[in-house]
Motif scaffolding. Structure first.
Motif, PDB file in Angstrom:
ATOM      1  N   LYS A  81       0.826  -1.209   0.000  1.00  0.00           N
ATOM      2  CA  LYS A  81       0.000   0.000   0.000  1.00  0.00           C
ATOM      3  C   LYS A  81       0.863   1.262   0.000  1.00  0.00           C
ATOM      4  N   TYR A  82       1.892   1.294   0.875  1.00  0.00           N
ATOM      5  CA  TYR A  82       2.723   2.489   1.006  1.00  0.00           C
ATOM      6  C   TYR A  82       4.184   2.176   0.688  1.00  0.00           C
ATOM      7  N   ARG A  83       4.887   3.181   0.236  1.00  0.00           N
ATOM      8  CA  ARG A  83       6.304   3.086  -0.085  1.00  0.00           C
ATOM      9  C   ARG A  83       7.107   2.896   1.206  1.00  0.00           C
ATOM     10  N   GLY A  84       8.100   1.970   1.180  1.00  0.00           N
ATOM     11  CA  GLY A  84       8.892   1.773   2.382  1.00  0.00           C
ATOM     12  C   GLY A  84      10.140   0.947   2.107  1.00  0.00           C
ATOM     13  N   TYR A  85      11.304   1.460   2.495  1.00  0.00           N
ATOM     14  CA  TYR A  85      12.569   0.747   2.295  1.00  0.00           C
ATOM     15  C   TYR A  85      12.657  -0.472   3.224  1.00  0.00           C
ATOM     16  N   LEU A  86      12.293  -0.273   4.489  1.00  0.00           N
ATOM     17  CA  LEU A  86      12.367  -1.374   5.444  1.00  0.00           C
ATOM     18  C   LEU A  86      11.450  -2.526   5.009  1.00  0.00           C
ATOM     19  N   ASP A  87      10.256  -2.169   4.531  1.00  0.00           N
ATOM     20  CA  ASP A  87       9.304  -3.198   4.105  1.00  0.00           C
ATOM     21  C   ASP A  87       9.853  -3.995   2.925  1.00  0.00           C
ATOM     22  N   TYR A  88      10.461  -3.288   1.958  1.00  0.00           N
ATOM     23  CA  TYR A  88      10.998  -3.984   0.792  1.00  0.00           C
ATOM     24  C   TYR A  88      12.090  -4.965   1.203  1.00  0.00           C
ATOM     25  N   LEU A  89      13.002  -4.520   2.069  1.00  0.00           N
ATOM     26  CA  LEU A  89      14.060  -5.421   2.546  1.00  0.00           C
ATOM     27  C   LEU A  89      13.468  -6.619   3.282  1.00  0.00           C
ATOM     28  N   LEU A  90      12.423  -6.359   4.072  1.00  0.00           N
ATOM     29  CA  LEU A  90      11.799  -7.426   4.842  1.00  0.00           C
ATOM     30  C   LEU A  90      11.155  -8.453   3.909  1.00  0.00           C
ATOM     31  N   TYR A  91      10.402  -7.966   2.900  1.00  0.00           N
ATOM     32  CA  TYR A  91       9.780  -8.882   1.938  1.00  0.00           C
ATOM     33  C   TYR A  91      10.858  -9.673   1.192  1.00  0.00           C
ATOM     34  N   HIS A  92      11.846  -8.968   0.704  1.00  0.00           N
ATOM     35  CA  HIS A  92      12.892  -9.588  -0.111  1.00  0.00           C
ATOM     36  C   HIS A  92      13.616 -10.681   0.680  1.00  0.00           C
ATOM     37  N   PHE A  93      14.049 -10.350   1.898  1.00  0.00           N
ATOM     38  CA  PHE A  93      14.844 -11.295   2.678  1.00  0.00           C
ATOM     39  C   PHE A  93      14.011 -12.501   3.111  1.00  0.00           C
ATOM     40  N   ASN A  94      12.799 -12.268   3.637  1.00  0.00           N
ATOM     41  CA  ASN A  94      11.992 -13.370   4.158  1.00  0.00           C
ATOM     42  C   ASN A  94      11.485 -14.291   3.061  1.00  0.00           C
ATOM     43  N   PHE A  95      11.090 -13.729   1.924  1.00  0.00           N
ATOM     44  CA  PHE A  95      10.629 -14.580   0.821  1.00  0.00           C
ATOM     45  C   PHE A  95      11.782 -15.400   0.260  1.00  0.00           C
ATOM     46  N   ARG A  96      12.927 -14.758   0.185  1.00  0.00           N
ATOM     47  CA  ARG A  96      14.095 -15.475  -0.352  1.00  0.00           C
ATOM     48  C   ARG A  96      14.484 -16.615   0.588  1.00  0.00           C
ATOM     49  N   ARG A  97      14.459 -16.342   1.895  1.00  0.00           N
ATOM     50  CA  ARG A  97      14.809 -17.361   2.880  1.00  0.00           C
ATOM     51  C   ARG A  97      13.798 -18.507   2.883  1.00  0.00           C
ATOM     52  N   ALA A  98      12.519 -18.204   2.602  1.00  0.00           N
ATOM     53  CA  ALA A  98      11.461 -19.217   2.591  1.00  0.00           C
ATOM     54  C   ALA A  98      11.358 -19.922   1.230  1.00  0.00           C
ATOM     55  N   LEU A 110      10.537 -18.695  -1.659  1.00  0.00           N
ATOM     56  CA  LEU A 110       9.358 -18.214  -2.378  1.00  0.00           C
ATOM     57  C   LEU A 110       9.805 -17.199  -3.418  1.00  0.00           C
ATOM     58  N   PRO A 111       8.968 -16.914  -4.414  1.00  0.00           N
ATOM     59  CA  PRO A 111       9.327 -15.848  -5.358  1.00  0.00           C
ATOM     60  C   PRO A 111       9.509 -14.530  -4.606  1.00  0.00           C
ATOM     61  N   TYR A 112      10.732 -13.995  -4.663  1.00  0.00           N
ATOM     62  CA  TYR A 112      11.025 -12.790  -3.898  1.00  0.00           C
ATOM     63  C   TYR A 112      11.229 -11.613  -4.849  1.00  0.00           C
ATOM     64  N   PRO A 113      10.850 -10.413  -4.424  1.00  0.00           N
ATOM     65  CA  PRO A 113      10.937  -9.246  -5.313  1.00  0.00           C
ATOM     66  C   PRO A 113      12.378  -8.828  -5.556  1.00  0.00           C
ATOM     67  N   THR A 126      10.121 -11.414 -10.518  1.00  0.00           N
ATOM     68  CA  THR A 126       9.223 -10.963  -9.451  1.00  0.00           C
ATOM     69  C   THR A 126       9.622  -9.553  -9.033  1.00  0.00           C
ATOM     70  N   SER A 127       8.609  -8.708  -8.826  1.00  0.00           N
ATOM     71  CA  SER A 127       8.891  -7.312  -8.485  1.00  0.00           C
ATOM     72  C   SER A 127       7.895  -6.805  -7.452  1.00  0.00           C
ATOM     73  N   LEU A 128       8.085  -5.540  -7.061  1.00  0.00           N
ATOM     74  CA  LEU A 128       7.256  -4.921  -6.026  1.00  0.00           C
ATOM     75  C   LEU A 128       6.902  -3.509  -6.459  1.00  0.00           C
ATOM     76  N   LEU A 129       5.633  -3.153  -6.299  1.00  0.00           N
ATOM     77  CA  LEU A 129       5.219  -1.771  -6.576  1.00  0.00           C
ATOM     78  C   LEU A 129       4.419  -1.247  -5.391  1.00  0.00           C
ATOM     79  N   PHE A 130       4.265   0.077  -5.366  1.00  0.00           N
ATOM     80  CA  PHE A 130       3.566   0.727  -4.258  1.00  0.00           C
ATOM     81  C   PHE A 130       2.323   1.415  -4.802  1.00  0.00           C
TER      82      PHE A 130
END
Length: 863
Positions: free
Chosen positions: A68-85, A87-90, A142-146
């Motif tokens: 929903k909102y732009r965020g650097y911390l959120d992007y890192l969190l999604y990227h790291f956790n999906f990659r570790r699990a 899953l397709p990571y952004p 895989t990518s991420l948009l806001f």
């Protein structure tokens, strides 16, 4: 020109050189960064049910996450956790400059390639114009948009760059594989949001879009409970097919953006619940309601002093009823419960697939949880399961018997609201209660209540009560909510904590009032082990859909719906090893048994249950092991005793003392509803003197028994008796218990049938004997013309005497609950039947005598 996307995207080539962008993270983090990210994000959880879906979408097309909102911390969190699990990571974040976390070599490459492009073209390169983003999407990256991005909008507006969603729609038109847009959110704190601002919101940003300082504080304070969740994915290929080819792309992009934002907000509400009003705000809504004020004014009848008194009284009623939801209490209570479960239970077995369906349905309307009610800890267990799986805890309807200090205060803070058992004639109390429940629905709060009213003392589901359900239906009809999503649930215990008190109540002792002393004495439970708890969910259903399909008259809806909810709970009740062993012993081994004999009966019952796809505990997959382990438990609980052969060569003989059979009755009754139709047919086949039993005769007996026990079991009123009977006969025929001498003729019982059909018949015989005792007592009372105050005591006396004399076989027949149900049946069908006046005593006695005789004959079947 050869197009390669950088680092997995194979780079981007212009006519003269490669262009690098700062929006890509597709490198394995270095040692320090990897260690830091792991330390920061290792405790973040994500919805397990989405893992397979995400992998499937990745293989079928391109996954684009939408935050929903732009965020650097959120992007890192999604990227790291999906990659570790795995899953397709952004790998790409649209227009989010990630320079601080990429390798130095990449930063140099970005600077030099952009400077080179600027010198050649007089402008900086755009990832849209150079085809960088387009290639990435077409390659399946895989990518991420806001969705709400003020900086991105300014760039699009000033530089005339494309809207992200409009760009995806254009790209989708050129692709033969779908683009899946997956809305997602990260929650750091599970506290419900309030509908008013405070100083913290002004300084650190609104909670829905926390500022940098608040987000950092939230993360470090609550990262252990941080949770990544997902909204409903959107298939752009399917979406475009559903749209007119002439519809403008900007218009479609705006619609998609709104849909995705609503999906994220709805998923947030599923976890956090609706934005909360304070208790005072709800109080104002309730007490200022026109129906409440009208009730006060009518009762005051123009007396101003009386008017003030009634207004104060209405306020006291509200305080008596209303919950005072406090997340701190809930989380603290959850910690205490975690310790409690581990101390006395072996674990909570939850139907996770069913729970996933509940989460999906939570997006569609207000959830109404309808669990079975066997113990005081039912609501604690269910709310513990919901909160642990990131579902908002419902407001729980509780009896005022639980409002004692201090538990009443704790329960109220945890979301309980209290209802009197009876408030007949209390019009003002009723008006306040009804408006409070409507206010909860109006705000979108999920509600939990027990359709049975009170706890089941004998193990089986009691007949549904319709009071609170009627209030919900009225609120829905009056528009206080768009839809209600009913979630029937079954909570089964290996062993019930209140077992001893239930046995006393069934024997005629008064119910002990709940109080603080009971809480102190409850510490004795900590010395015992009660096995597992099993929580199962029926498929949720929409009230709107139910009403449209059933086409029921308004007046009868609550009764039909209550019956359907009861049947739904019964349908998902789990058969545990203890309930199955209790059933086998009471049906076929009341005098005692060897292990081999019990196992044989268990196999017969298990075959039946599997034939009808009845839910079984996983431990029953190894029947031999389940039988031995459960027998050991029953011996340790001193329910079962045994005799060993003197020479130690023969099988051990197990037996249950007569009084201990009452403890087994509870667990047998928890699954008896699965057997009852076949029990009725078995009784009919075994009773009477005729060798050949016609289908018509069995149908007549079945109809009689169904009517006799209408206050005892929850029957489907829409079922066709003939079909039910034929289905049971076919099962017994396939099992070689019956044979048909002539085609289209009656049925005879085989030698095997005479041996095995009593297993089914015995399960209903307990209730037949109980009703026969009750009818005898009622007949005696009618002869004497006495008052009915001591009728239950007389039933208990007759039951004990008949059991000691051997007239009845089952000590479980001496149940106060069953006696009361038998009295209700006699009142409805005999004593107050139409066309029979109170003066016509002889006719009433004749009908009672005929009924008593019919019940006795059916209970004396051949065995």
């Amino acid at each position: 020109m050869i197009l390669n996307v950088y680092l997995g995207l194979r780079g981007m080539h212009t006519l003269r050189g490669k262009i690098y962008y700062p929006y890509v993270i597709d490198h394995k983090p270095g040692f320090f960064l990897s260690w830091l990210l792991y330390r920061l994000f290792k405790r973040v959880h994500l919805d397990e049910n989405m893992k397979e879906k995400l992998k499937q979408m990745y293989h079928q097309g391109t996954v684009v996450y939408a935050a929903k909102y732009r965020g650097y911390l959120d992007y890192l969190l999604y990227h790291f956790n999906f990659r570790r699990a795995r899953l397709p990571y952004p790998k790409i974040a649209f227009d989010l400059n990630m320079t601080p976390v990429v390798p130095l070599t990449h930063i140099v490459n970005v600077l030099t390639s952009h400077l080179s492009f600027l010198l050649r073209n007089g402008r900086l390169p755009s990832p849209y114009q150079t085809g960088f983003y387009k290639n990435a999407i077409q390659q399946g990256t895989t990518s991420l948009l806001f969705l709400i991005d003020p900086k991105g909008f300014a760039k699009q507006f000033v530089r005339s760059e494309k809207d992200h969603l409009e760009f995806l729609l254009e790209t989708q038109k050129e692709m033969d594989r779908p683009i899946f847009v997956v809305p997602q959110l990260i929650l750091y704190k599970m506290t419900p949001e309030k509908d008013y601002s405070n100083l913290g919101s002004l300084l650190f940003g609104f909670k829905d879009n926390p500022g940098t300082i608040r987000k950092i504080v939230l993360f470090f304070r609550h990262n252990r409970r941080a949770f990544i969740d997902f909204g409903q994915p959107l298939d752009l290929e399917a979406y475009l097919r559903s749209q007119s080819s002439s519809r403008p792309l900007p218009e479609m992009a705006a619609e998609i953006r709104q849909t995705l934002i609503e999906s994220i907000d709805m998923q947030k509400r599923v976890i956090l619940g609706p934005i909360m009003k304070s208790k005072h705000q709800i109080r104002q809504v309730v007490l200022m309601d026109k129906r409440v004020t009208k009730e006060i004014e009518q009762a005051a009848n123009g007396n101003k002093k009386r008017l003030r008194q009634l207004k104060k009284k209405a306020g006291r009623y509200f305080d008596e009823i209303a919950a005072d939801y406090n997340m701190t209490y809930i989380q603290s209570f959850l910690m205490a419960l975690n310790w409690f479960w581990k101390k006395i239970f072996e674990g909570v077995d939850v139907d996770m697939a069913g729970l996933a369906k509940v989460r999906e349905w939570a997006r569609k309307g207000t959830l109404i949880y309808i669990p079975s009610h066997k113990s005081h800890i039912d609501y604690l267990i269910l709310n513990h399961v919901l909160l642990s799986n990131h579902l908002h805890v419902p407001r729980v309807a509780a009896g005022t018997n639980l409002a004692f200090w201090p538990m009443g205060h704790i329960f109220r803070q945890c979301g309980a609201f209290f209802i009197r058992r009876s408030f007949k004639g209390e019009k003002l109390y009723s008006a306040v209660l009804v408006r409070y429940i409507k206010a909860l629905l109006e705000e979108g709060h999920p509600i939990q209540f027990f359709i049975e009213g009170g706890r089941s003392r004998n193990g089986k589901l009691t007949l549904p009560k319709t009071g609170l359900l009627s209030i919900l239906l009225t609120a829905h009809r009056e528009g206080f909510c768009k839809d209600l999503i009913f979630v029937p649930a079954s909570i089964i215990y290996d062993r019930i904590m209140e077992e001893k008190s239930y046995l006393k109540e069934l024997g005629g002792d008064p119910k002990e009032q709940e109080n603080f002393r009971q809480i102190i004495r409850a510490r004795r439970f900590l010395k015992k082990r009660y096995g597992k708890i099993y929580v199962r969910f029926h498929d949720p259903f929409s009230l709107n859909e139910y009403l449209s399909q059933k086409n029921l008259p308004v007046k009868g809806v609550h009764r039909n719906l209550a019956s359907y909810l009861g049947q739904s709970i019964n349908a998902i009740s789990l058969v545990t090893p203890l309930s199955l062993i209790a059933t086998a012993i009471l049906a076929n081994h009341r005098r005692g048994f060897h292990l081999s004999e019990l196992t044989e009966t268990m196999e017969i019952l298990l075959h039946f249950l599997k034939r009808y796809e009845i839910p079984l505990a996983g431990t029953l997959s190894d029947l031999s092991k389940a039988v031995k382990e459960t027998l050991s438990l029953l011996i340790s609980w001193k329910v079962i005793d045994f005799l060993e052969d003197v020479e130690g060569e023969g099988e051990i003989f197990y037996y249950v003392d007569e009084e201990k059979k009452l403890e087994l009755e509870y667990y047998k009754n928890s699954i008896i509803h699965f057997f009852i139709p076949h029990c009725f047919v078995a009784i009919s086949l075994l009773s009477g003197s005729e060798e050949t039993k016609s289908t018509e005769s069995v149908i007549a007996d079945y109809a009689f028994l169904k009517n006799l026990f209408k206050n005892e079991f929850i029957f489907d009123d829409s079922e066709r008796i003939q079909e039910k009977v034929i289905s049971a006969i076919e099962y017994f025929h396939d099992s070689a218990f019956l044979f048909q001498p002539e085609e289209n003729g009656g049925y005879k019982i085989t030698r095997l049938g005479f041996d095995k059909l009593p297993i089914w018949a015995a399960l209903a015989k307990t209730f037949l004997e109980s009703y026969w005792i009750a009818l005898n007592a009622i007949s005696q009372q009618q002869n004497k013309g006495d008052k009915r105050g001591d009728l239950l005591k007389n039933m208990n006396y007759l039951g004990k005497r008949f059991h000691k004399l051997g007239v009845i076989d089952h000590i479980g027949a001496l149940s106060q609950l069953t006696f009361k149900n038998a009295m209700s049946f006699a009142d409805e069908d005999i004593l107050n039947a139409r066309g029979i006046s109170e003066e016509d005593r002889s006719r009433t006695l004749e009908r009672l005598s005929q009924l008593r005789q019919r019940v006795y004959e059916l209970s004396q079947y051949r065995a």
